[in-house]
Design an enzyme around this catalytic site. Structure first.
Site, PDB file in Angstrom:
ATOM      1  N   GLU A 218      -7.379 -31.902 -19.365  1.00  0.00           N
ATOM      2  CA  GLU A 218      -8.154 -30.943 -20.163  1.00  0.00           C
ATOM      3  C   GLU A 218      -9.170 -30.182 -19.324  1.00  0.00           C
ATOM      4  O   GLU A 218     -10.119 -29.600 -19.854  1.00  0.00           O
ATOM      5  CB  GLU A 218      -8.815 -31.664 -21.343  1.00  0.00           C
ATOM      6  CG  GLU A 218      -7.769 -32.265 -22.276  1.00  0.00           C
ATOM      7  CD  GLU A 218      -8.342 -32.823 -23.556  1.00  0.00           C
ATOM      8  OE1 GLU A 218      -9.578 -32.928 -23.684  1.00  0.00           O
ATOM      9  OE2 GLU A 218      -7.542 -33.155 -24.453  1.00  0.00           O
ATOM     10  N   HIS A 378      -7.770 -28.544 -29.755  1.00  0.00           N
ATOM     11  CA  HIS A 378      -6.581 -28.367 -28.917  1.00  0.00           C
ATOM     12  C   HIS A 378      -5.884 -29.719 -28.757  1.00  0.00           C
ATOM     13  O   HIS A 378      -6.331 -30.717 -29.301  1.00  0.00           O
ATOM     14  CB  HIS A 378      -7.002 -27.837 -27.540  1.00  0.00           C
ATOM     15  CG  HIS A 378      -7.819 -28.826 -26.747  1.00  0.00           C
ATOM     16  ND1 HIS A 378      -8.032 -28.744 -25.406  1.00  0.00           N
ATOM     17  CD2 HIS A 378      -8.488 -29.958 -27.136  1.00  0.00           C
ATOM     18  CE1 HIS A 378      -8.767 -29.744 -24.988  1.00  0.00           C
ATOM     19  NE2 HIS A 378      -9.070 -30.498 -26.015  1.00  0.00           N
TER      20      HIS A 378
END
Ligand code: PGA
Ligand code: ZN
Length: 439
Positions: A218, A378
């Site tokens: 990420e 996300h």
């Protein structure tokens, strides 16, 4: 902007002309599904399915081919399902009838976890339908979803130290986040977060050497740290080094993703080499909240422990957000149970966990009606698709989790939010307000 005028627009133009899918790569290099929906007017909507690594047990199923190619992760069956069954069913339907379209896919699928057509096939289609509707109306997606009252930029929770399933280090907790709460504008909040991210890089390099600033899935750093406090200390230090006050300007948040280190057989959590019972875990979180300016803790306990979640919400819910991710998997049924049992005061919302935009909106509405916070999120496997930025603004979610300000698939979402902030007449950034509420 035909949407708000009374110009007669023939319904014909909103009919779905084409639904077409293909394979694209996600940020881990794995195949995923891209769907393009085109209306009779030529309005085009394109959306990609994201993909998680620390997935909850109750998520919609990603249909994967198995076998040798792509290490079993191919999506040709899911693509095929869109190009045949789904395309046939949706052809001629009015693209504005999102609910009807989503329900049709659910009905054809016929399974409780979307495993027949594939959650990946369904979610990409569902989002592409909404985008095609917005494109046909010639308005941005957030405006299509929320109308003129969609004016709130979400407070970003930026995961800048990665652990757990997202990194190759020894950190048991998955995400260590910074939350820019003391700002009036989204762009100032992002600037402060980026400055802190850069200070963190310097600091980690000094302390752990050059390989410490390799990034995880990420975009956060994945340093060779071993303890939770080591990670939280580094964040506090970086915030100060950037010239901000921890807690006032920038606060901290954690996603423990604790199902990943829970040993079901022994009913213990394995943290830093020690076995923790549920009560020990709750005690640990209490200590961390005392010691650090933490405003949010996600998945503190394992995904079936509604009772434990209720206990920690009772103990800490007046100080921090207790966020349910794997426990709810954006599923209205599971979330209803969570609301009834007081299991959290916030929910993480991932469109691909449940699989359709309609069900996602249902969950968000349930949360807002009960005064619970919503964080649009996300996945660790993402693409350049920015739909979640528009969803966060369109549904007035107030919070977003979309990684560090690094890696194109993460910055794409921040860049879209910066664009939306410029477009809005009077954009609103809630900052600390999202956390002040006493639940
Ligand atoms: P995932 O992790 O996308 O790998 O499931 C994100 C999260 O747990 O919030
Ligand atoms: Zn999570």
């Amino acid at each position: 902007m035909t949407y708000y005028s009374f110009t007669a627009v023939p319904d014909e133009i909103f009919k779905i002309k084409t639904v077409r899918a293909r394979m694209v790569l996600d940020s881990r290099g794995n195949p995923t599904v891209q769907v393009m929906v085109i209306t009779e007017a030529g309005g085009v909507g394109i959306a990609n399915a994201p993909s998680g690594a620390s997935t909850g047990k109750h998520e919609a199923v990603e249909l994967r081919d198995g076998g040798k190619e792509w290490h079993g992760k191919g999506v040709s069956k899911a693509v095929e399902n869109v190009n045949t069954v789904i395309a046939e069913a949706l052809k001629g339907m009015d693209v504005r009838n999102q609910r009807e379209i989503d329900m049709k896919m659910i009905e054809i699928d016929g399974t409780p976890n979307k495993s027949r057509l594939g959650g990946n096939a369904i979610v990409a289609t569902s989002l592409a339908v909404a985008k095609a509707a917005a494109a046909t109306l010639e308005i941005p997606l957030y405006l299509y979803l929320g109308g003129k009252y969609a004016d709130t930029l979400p407070v970003p929770m930026l995961n800048i130290i990665n652990g757990g399933a997202h990194a190759g280090n020894k950190l048991d907790f998955q995400e260590f986040m910074i939350v820019p709460v003391g700002f009036k504008k989204f762009r100032d909040a992002i600037r402060a977060a980026v400055e802190t991210y850069h200070e963190l890089k310097k600091l980690l390099k000094q302390k752990y050497g050059p390989s410490a600033v390799n990034v995880g899935d990420e975009g956060g750093y994945a340093p060779p740290m071993e303890t939770i406090r080591e990670a939280l200390d580094a964040l506090v230090e970086a915030i100060k080094a950037a010239g901000y006050e921890p807690g006032k300007d920038i606060a901290l948040a954690i996603d423990a993703a604790s199902s990943q280190f829970y040993d079901e057989k022994r009913d213990v959590y394995l943290v830093e080499g020690k076995a923790y019972k549920r009560d020990d875990m709750i005690r640990l979180y209490k200590e961390l909240v005392e010691e650090y300016p933490i405003v949010s803790i996600e998945d503190p306990l394992y995904e079936e422990d509604f009772e434990g979640f209720a206990e920690i919400t009772k103990a800490l819910g007046n100080k921090v957000l207790i966020v349910g991710d794997d426990i709810y998997t954006t599923n209205p049924e599971r979330f209803r149970k969570g609301i009834e049992t007081g299991s959290s005061n916030a929910i993480l919302v991932k469109v691909n966990q449940i699989g359709t935009l309609t069900e996602t909106l249902e969950v968000i509405k349930m949360a807002h009606r009960k005064g619970l916070r919503t964080i649009i999120s996300h996945r660790s496997g993402e693409t350049e698709d920015t739909t979640i930025a528009d969803i966060a603004v369109g549904f007035n979610a107030g919070l977003i989790k979309t990684g560090a300000p690094a890696r194109g698939e993460r910055t794409a979402k921040y860049n879209r939010l910066l664009e939306i902030e410029l477009e809005l007449e009077s954009p609103y950034y809630p900052g600390i307000e999202m956390f002040l509420r006493r639940f």
